[in-house]
Design a protein around this motif. Structure first.
Motif, PDB file in Angstrom:
ATOM      1  N   PRO A  15       0.802  -1.232   0.000  1.00 10.17           N
ATOM      2  CA  PRO A  15       0.000   0.000   0.000  1.00 10.17           C
ATOM      3  C   PRO A  15       0.836   1.284   0.000  1.00 10.17           C
ATOM      4  O   PRO A  15       0.406   2.282  -0.588  1.00 10.17           O
ATOM      5  CB  PRO A  15      -0.852  -0.110   1.266  1.00 10.17           C
ATOM      6  N   THR A  16       1.996   1.258   0.619  1.00  7.34           N
ATOM      7  CA  THR A  16       2.853   2.446   0.600  1.00  7.34           C
ATOM      8  C   THR A  16       3.330   2.729  -0.817  1.00  7.34           C
ATOM      9  O   THR A  16       3.309   3.875  -1.278  1.00  7.34           O
ATOM     10  CB  THR A  16       4.064   2.270   1.544  1.00  7.34           C
ATOM     11  N   ARG A  17       3.717   1.690  -1.539  1.00 10.37           N
ATOM     12  CA  ARG A  17       4.175   1.891  -2.919  1.00 10.37           C
ATOM     13  C   ARG A  17       3.034   2.352  -3.819  1.00 10.37           C
ATOM     14  O   ARG A  17       3.241   3.199  -4.700  1.00 10.37           O
ATOM     15  CB  ARG A  17       4.847   0.622  -3.444  1.00 10.37           C
ATOM     16  N   ARG A  18       1.829   1.826  -3.591  1.00  5.89           N
ATOM     17  CA  ARG A  18       0.687   2.302  -4.389  1.00  5.89           C
ATOM     18  C   ARG A  18       0.403   3.771  -4.094  1.00  5.89           C
ATOM     19  O   ARG A  18       0.094   4.548  -5.002  1.00  5.89           O
ATOM     20  CB  ARG A  18      -0.543   1.436  -4.133  1.00  5.89           C
ATOM     21  N   ALA A  19       0.526   4.167  -2.834  1.00  4.42           N
ATOM     22  CA  ALA A  19       0.323   5.574  -2.466  1.00  4.42           C
ATOM     23  C   ALA A  19       1.373   6.466  -3.133  1.00  4.42           C
ATOM     24  O   ALA A  19       1.053   7.559  -3.610  1.00  4.42           O
ATOM     25  CB  ALA A  19       0.359   5.733  -0.946  1.00  4.42           C
ATOM     26  N   ILE A  20       2.601   6.007  -3.176  1.00  4.65           N
ATOM     27  CA  ILE A  20       3.667   6.767  -3.844  1.00  4.65           C
ATOM     28  C   ILE A  20       3.339   6.940  -5.323  1.00  4.65           C
ATOM     29  O   ILE A  20       3.462   8.041  -5.869  1.00  4.65           O
ATOM     30  CB  ILE A  20       5.034   6.077  -3.649  1.00  4.65           C
ATOM     31  N   ASP A  33      10.151  14.992  -0.696  1.00  8.54           N
ATOM     32  CA  ASP A  33       8.730  15.320  -0.777  1.00  8.54           C
ATOM     33  C   ASP A  33       7.872  14.060  -0.810  1.00  8.54           C
ATOM     34  O   ASP A  33       6.772  14.037  -0.256  1.00  8.54           O
ATOM     35  CB  ASP A  33       8.441  16.185  -2.003  1.00  8.54           C
ATOM     36  N   VAL A  34       8.373  13.022  -1.463  1.00  7.37           N
ATOM     37  CA  VAL A  34       7.663  11.741  -1.475  1.00  7.37           C
ATOM     38  C   VAL A  34       7.554  11.213  -0.045  1.00  7.37           C
ATOM     39  O   VAL A  34       6.506  10.720   0.372  1.00  7.37           O
ATOM     40  CB  VAL A  34       8.378  10.706  -2.377  1.00  7.37           C
ATOM     41  N   ALA A  35       8.624  11.337   0.720  1.00 10.70           N
ATOM     42  CA  ALA A  35       8.669  10.777   2.073  1.00 10.70           C
ATOM     43  C   ALA A  35       7.806  11.547   3.068  1.00 10.70           C
ATOM     44  O   ALA A  35       7.336  10.968   4.057  1.00 10.70           O
ATOM     45  CB  ALA A  35      10.115  10.759   2.567  1.00 10.70           C
ATOM     46  N   GLU A  36       7.581  12.823   2.818  1.00  9.80           N
ATOM     47  CA  GLU A  36       6.932  13.705   3.793  1.00  9.80           C
ATOM     48  C   GLU A  36       5.625  13.191   4.390  1.00  9.80           C
ATOM     49  O   GLU A  36       5.462  13.201   5.608  1.00  9.80           O
ATOM     50  CB  GLU A  36       6.722  15.085   3.171  1.00  9.80           C
ATOM     51  N   PRO A  37       4.658  12.707   3.602  1.00 10.63           N
ATOM     52  CA  PRO A  37       3.384  12.314   4.216  1.00 10.63           C
ATOM     53  C   PRO A  37       3.411  10.984   4.984  1.00 10.63           C
ATOM     54  O   PRO A  37       2.449  10.641   5.652  1.00 10.63           O
ATOM     55  CB  PRO A  37       2.422  12.225   3.032  1.00 10.63           C
ATOM     56  N   PHE A  38       4.511  10.259   4.897  1.00 10.59           N
ATOM     57  CA  PHE A  38       4.570   8.941   5.525  1.00 10.59           C
ATOM     58  C   PHE A  38       5.262   9.012   6.883  1.00 10.59           C
ATOM     59  O   PHE A  38       6.192   9.792   7.073  1.00 10.59           O
ATOM     60  CB  PHE A  38       5.310   7.950   4.614  1.00 10.59           C
ATOM     61  N   ILE A  40       7.267   6.918   8.177  1.00  8.58           N
ATOM     62  CA  ILE A  40       8.364   5.951   8.163  1.00  8.58           C
ATOM     63  C   ILE A  40       9.638   6.701   7.790  1.00  8.58           C
ATOM     64  O   ILE A  40       9.581   7.832   7.312  1.00  8.58           O
ATOM     65  CB  ILE A  40       8.096   4.771   7.190  1.00  8.58           C
ATOM     66  N   SER A  41      10.761   6.062   8.003  1.00 10.49           N
ATOM     67  CA  SER A  41      12.044   6.729   7.777  1.00 10.49           C
ATOM     68  C   SER A  41      12.305   6.980   6.290  1.00 10.49           C
ATOM     69  O   SER A  41      11.725   6.325   5.416  1.00 10.49           O
ATOM     70  CB  SER A  41      13.172   5.882   8.360  1.00 10.49           C
ATOM     71  N   LEU A  42      13.204   7.909   6.048  1.00 10.66           N
ATOM     72  CA  LEU A  42      13.623   8.182   4.668  1.00 10.66           C
ATOM     73  C   LEU A  42      14.281   6.950   4.061  1.00 10.66           C
ATOM     74  O   LEU A  42      14.104   6.662   2.877  1.00 10.66           O
ATOM     75  CB  LEU A  42      14.577   9.381   4.637  1.00 10.66           C
ATOM     76  N   ALA A  43      15.005   6.185   4.893  1.00 15.74           N
ATOM     77  CA  ALA A  43      15.628   4.944   4.405  1.00 15.74           C
ATOM     78  C   ALA A  43      14.565   3.944   3.950  1.00 15.74           C
ATOM     79  O   ALA A  43      14.730   3.273   2.924  1.00 15.74           O
ATOM     80  CB  ALA A  43      16.504   4.333   5.493  1.00 15.74           C
ATOM     81  N   ALA A  44      13.471   3.848   4.690  1.00 13.33           N
ATOM     82  CA  ALA A  44      12.385   2.938   4.307  1.00 13.33           C
ATOM     83  C   ALA A  44      11.738   3.396   3.001  1.00 13.33           C
ATOM     84  O   ALA A  44      11.436   2.574   2.124  1.00 13.33           O
ATOM     85  CB  ALA A  44      11.350   2.843   5.420  1.00 13.33           C
ATOM     86  N   ILE A  45      11.526   4.700   2.860  1.00 14.87           N
ATOM     87  CA  ILE A  45      10.970   5.231   1.609  1.00 14.87           C
ATOM     88  C   ILE A  45      11.920   4.934   0.454  1.00 14.87           C
ATOM     89  O   ILE A  45      11.484   4.545  -0.634  1.00 14.87           O
ATOM     90  CB  ILE A  45      10.702   6.751   1.725  1.00 14.87           C
ATOM     91  N   SER A  46      13.217   5.089   0.689  1.00 11.38           N
ATOM     92  CA  SER A  46      14.202   4.804  -0.359  1.00 11.38           C
ATOM     93  C   SER A  46      14.127   3.348  -0.811  1.00 11.38           C
ATOM     94  O   SER A  46      14.264   3.062  -2.001  1.00 11.38           O
ATOM     95  CB  SER A  46      15.606   5.126   0.136  1.00 11.38           C
ATOM     96  N   LYS A  47      13.883   2.435   0.118  1.00 13.29           N
ATOM     97  CA  LYS A  47      13.728   1.019  -0.253  1.00 13.29           C
ATOM     98  C   LYS A  47      12.489   0.820  -1.118  1.00 13.29           C
ATOM     99  O   LYS A  47      12.529   0.088  -2.108  1.00 13.29           O
ATOM    100  CB  LYS A  47      13.660   0.147   1.003  1.00 13.29           C
ATOM    101  N   HIS A  48      11.385   1.474  -0.734  1.00 11.64           N
ATOM    102  CA  HIS A  48      10.170   1.381  -1.555  1.00 11.64           C
ATOM    103  C   HIS A  48      10.434   1.940  -2.955  1.00 11.64           C
ATOM    104  O   HIS A  48      10.004   1.353  -3.953  1.00 11.64           O
ATOM    105  CB  HIS A  48       9.016   2.146  -0.893  1.00 11.64           C
TER     106      HIS A  48
END
Length: 111
Positions: A15-20, A33-38, A40-48
């Motif tokens: 669901p996080t990747r679909r939201a992105i 900016d992608v990471a802002e609404p979540f 979770i860490s920036l590292a986790a967003i980078s993995k997604h």
């Protein structure tokens, strides 16, 4: 996973990747900016983002010091064609659906 279709569906399963992807429908975005609404860490967003990139669903490029993400909608074409083969995934016509609901539920309270 070596099959591109498997890779796309695996990327879309989260669901996080679909939201992105939904966010990137609007415009290209910086990773921060992608990471802002979540929450979770920036590292986790980078993995997604890496999973989405490997699936071909997004492209990432560095512009100056900022890494940007851009939607690559053509990557979903194979998945869309595969789903359409079942004949159940035709476009949803919201106006027709609303008329159907109004006819089926005439006494429903308005919002």
């Amino acid at each position: 996973m070596s099959d591109p279709l498997d890779t796309v569906f695996a990327a879309l399963a989260d669901p996080t990747r679909r939201a992105i992807l939904t966010m990137l429908l609007e415009d290209d975005m910086a990773v921060t900016d992608v990471a802002e609404p979540f929450s979770i860490s920036l590292a986790a967003i980078s993995k997604h983002l890496m999973i989405l990139t490997r699936a071909g669903l997004i492209a990432q490029e560095k512009r100056g010091r900022v890494k940007w993400c851009k939607l690559q909608p053509d990557a979903m074409r194979g998945a869309s064609i595969w789903m359409q083969g079942f004949g159940q995934f035709e476009p949803v016509h919201l106006e027709a659906f609303e008329r159907f609901l109004a006819a089926e539920l005439p006494d429903r309270p308005d919002k």
